[in-house]
Enzyme design. Structure first.
Site, short mmCIF file in Angstrom:
data_model
loop_
_atom_site.label_atom_id
_atom_site.label_comp_id
_atom_site.label_asym_id
_atom_site.label_seq_id
_atom_site.Cartn_x
_atom_site.Cartn_y
_atom_site.Cartn_z
N GLY A 69 0.84 -1.19 0.00
CA GLY A 69 0.00 0.00 0.00
C GLY A 69 0.88 1.24 0.00
O GLY A 69 2.06 1.18 -0.39
N ASN A 91 0.35 -0.52 12.52
CA ASN A 91 -0.20 0.26 13.63
C ASN A 91 -0.86 -0.64 14.65
O ASN A 91 -1.46 -1.65 14.28
CB ASN A 91 -1.25 1.25 13.11
CG ASN A 91 -0.65 2.60 12.82
OD1 ASN A 91 0.41 2.95 13.33
ND2 ASN A 91 -1.32 3.38 11.99
N ALA A 112 -2.96 3.27 -8.96
CA ALA A 112 -2.11 2.10 -9.19
C ALA A 112 -0.69 2.57 -9.50
O ALA A 112 -0.48 3.43 -10.35
CB ALA A 112 -2.66 1.26 -10.34
N LYS A 126 3.16 4.88 20.57
CA LYS A 126 2.46 5.16 19.31
C LYS A 126 0.97 4.82 19.44
O LYS A 126 0.11 5.50 18.91
CB LYS A 126 3.11 4.34 18.19
CG LYS A 126 2.45 4.48 16.80
CD LYS A 126 3.03 5.60 15.98
CE LYS A 126 2.24 5.90 14.72
NZ LYS A 126 2.47 4.99 13.61
N GLU A 128 -8.93 -0.80 11.73
CA GLU A 128 -8.00 -1.56 12.55
C GLU A 128 -8.32 -1.38 14.05
O GLU A 128 -7.45 -1.52 14.89
CB GLU A 128 -6.57 -1.13 12.23
CG GLU A 128 -6.21 -1.45 10.78
CD GLU A 128 -4.79 -1.04 10.40
OE1 GLU A 128 -4.04 -1.91 9.95
OE2 GLU A 128 -4.45 0.15 10.55
#
Length: 316
Positions: A9, A103, A134, A186, A270
């Protein structure tokens, strides 16, 4: 060094392009055939502070084509970690190291189950990237640091070797003897803003103008700090205000968190690896986490509504 990046990604491509230009045999592995084909045909277009350029990268959808690497960097979405690593076992030879730069918390356990804890390294990166299309990314590597380490806190030759390879390629990296603490630091930043912006659809600029939302953020971060302390984790910050301030540092008012970006794209978040980690660790160590549990429930509700709409649309 032969390096495979699992998940090409925005972030995977930003790191992959940097390592490629630094002279490492770097493979970008992704499920998207169109993205991989575009990279193979035309290279990867990288827009950054130096301008725009095409970087000739190695890309594949098939880990078997790549074969064993010295280092596998895992950058897939958290909820794809198990499937991705089990589908990428051809990358893992006798001496391969596997490094998560994802993450949240919990990926290391998933990776350890698949490849053995002895080969897993953990890390956090502040490198940024946006996928423009792309084989086309906007990359923020300069001035952004990456921290890596052994799960047990030892500073080993192998982790130093990885850091040297990264630094030599222009990816500023330091080795930590407290990587679990670094990961929690984090996590606190992600806990401060991610779910709240996902629920409210607010940009950073809007979020930071709302005192009620700030109060909720500080309460969520305070729970996370209490959980980390109960678990014996050494943090670099003990005041929730620090996480709240750090989260927005250097970011434009129009910035949207990755959680909000996921929901706007209609994809799952997430949340289980961010606020959900706080809830799980809290349950393990007897620390109540009602604010984080509520944030998780709200995001799950939004995901459910989104999935139902998508299913209804596919049946029309």
């Amino acid at each position: 060094m032969k390096i495979a990046i699992l998940g090409a990604g925005a972030l995977g491509c930003a790191i992959g392009a940097t390592l490629t230009e630094g002279g490492h045999e770097t493979w970008l592995i992704d499920r998207s055939a169109a993205h991989v084909e575009a990279m193979r045909s035309h290279g990867l277009r990288v827009d950054d502070a130096r301008g725009s350029r095409q970087v000739e990268v190695r890309a594949s959808t098939n880990p078997s084509e790549v074969g064993p690497a010295e280092l596998v960097i895992v950058l897939v979405k958290s909820f794809h970690t198990d499937t991705a690593i089990r589908g990428a076992l051809p990358l893992v030879g006798p001496d391969t190291l596997v490094l998560s730069l994802q993450n949240g918390l919990g990926h290391e356990d998933i990776l350890a189950d698949a490849v053995g804890r002895e080969r897993v390294l953990a890390g956090k990166t502040y490198v940024g990237g946006v996928l423009r299309g792309a084989a086309h990314i906007e990359s923020g590597v300069v001035g952004k640091h990456t921290i890596i380490g052994e799960l047990d806190g030892r500073v080993t030759d192998r982790v130093r070797r990885v850091a040297d390879a990264f630094n030599g390629a222009g990816l500023t990296t330091q080795v930590s003897d407290n990587i679990v603490g670094t990961m929690w630091d984090k996590l606190l930043v992600n806990v401060a803003t991610g779910a709240l912006t996902g629920i409210t659809s607010l940009t950073y600029g809007q979020l930071y103008e709302e005192p009620l939302l700030k109060a909720t953020s500080l309460a969520a971060v305070a729970e996370a700090i209490a959980v980390a302390q109960a678990a014996g984790v050494t943090l670099s910050m003990t005041d929730p205000e620090q996480a709240w301030t750090l989260a927005a540092q250097g970011l434009p008012a129009a910035f949207k968190t990755s959680m909000l970006q996921s929901l706007e794209k209609g994809s799952a978040t997430e949340i289980d690896f961010i606020n959900g980690s706080v809830v799980r660790w809290g349950a393990r160590h007897g620390v109540p986490t009602p604010v984080n549990a509520t944030l998780v429930a709200c995001i799950k509700g939004i995901e459910r509504a989104m999935a139902d709409r998508q299913n209804a649309g596919s049946h029309v």
